[in-house]
Design an enzyme around this catalytic site. Sequence first.
Site, PDB file in Angstrom:
ATOM      1  N   SER A 175      -7.833  16.146  -0.838  1.00 58.56           N
ATOM      2  CA  SER A 175      -7.716  14.968   0.016  1.00 58.56           C
ATOM      3  C   SER A 175      -6.747  13.999  -0.640  1.00 58.56           C
ATOM      4  CB  SER A 175      -9.072  14.283   0.168  1.00 58.56           C
ATOM      5  OG  SER A 175      -8.914  13.006   0.758  1.00 58.56           O
ATOM      6  N   TYR A 200     -16.605  11.112  -3.773  1.00 60.59           N
ATOM      7  CA  TYR A 200     -15.704  12.003  -3.030  1.00 60.59           C
ATOM      8  C   TYR A 200     -14.320  12.011  -3.688  1.00 60.59           C
ATOM      9  CZ  TYR A 200     -13.069  13.800   1.053  1.00 60.59           C
ATOM     10  OH  TYR A 200     -12.265  14.525   1.895  1.00 60.59           O
TER      11      TYR A 200
END
Length: 256
Positions: free
Chosen positions: A145, A158
Amino acid sequence: PGRWALPGKTALVTGGTRGIGRAVVEELAALGAVVHTCSRKAEELGERIKEWEARGFRVTGSVCDLSARDQRERLLREVADRFGGKLDILVNNVGTNIRKPTVEFSAEDYSFLMATNLESAYHLCQIAHPLLKSSGSGSIIFISSVAGVVGIFSGTIYAMTKGAINQLTKNLACEWAKDNIRANSVAPWYITTSLTEKLLENKGFEEQVVSRTPLGRVGEPGEISSLVAFLCMPGSTYITGQTISVDGGMTVNGLY
Ligand code: NDP
């Protein structure tokens, strides 16, 4: 044509029933690959496999929870059986998120996100290594990401898992080059999937995202799967250890 196709290549794509994983399964299968995938929900997986069969794609699947070590081991045994001990492509796609301010995360949140996003991908690489090596030319792709590239409001745990994935990509690229295994990481910005649909339904939130994105929109799963496919093809055999952002320009946007 061989440069732009994957005839008979074997692939394991984790989390293929929805979103980016689903697009990757379909992209690779359409290019001629034989694909195995997995997810936790038997019914949804069964439905997808029926759809794929009807489209002439060669895809099988296992129900498993990749956050559990023994289930990852079982999955790899099934993959080894199906593909005769060889694997050309491993796409580590499974990942999820919990969004909270840092001080509110519990120990359980931490363990859950680490197990699902990082440990699962790391351990799958370990146990897939003999199969990737046996193929003669292996390709590992991580779905990371942009949250692992720049600081964004996605939740720190995350972001940490994705930053670690980007480093793992570099180390495996160096360590396993001798086995002719490449490792690359694809780092998306907002893509419309089941993971983000609730967030993006909030128009204020979507506007905030889009305002930071030079191309002025969020992305589609098919705009990630195209790069994943390229990174498995003979045309990309000198690319390894890279994290490539697919982000409409977000990560290069200082202030414009
Ligand atoms: P989705 O939640 O839409 O799909 C996730 C897929 O993985 C589903 O098939 C799901 O099936 C499966 N899955 C989830 N957890 C597990 C598990 N523990 N074991 C086995 N299968 C599992 O996610 P996206 O497609 O949006 O995301 C895919 C990847 O892309 C993730 O790593 C995410 O971090 C990354 N990403 C996504 C972005 C986005 O904007 N969408 C942006 C940047 C990165 P089931 O629930 O039935 O198990």
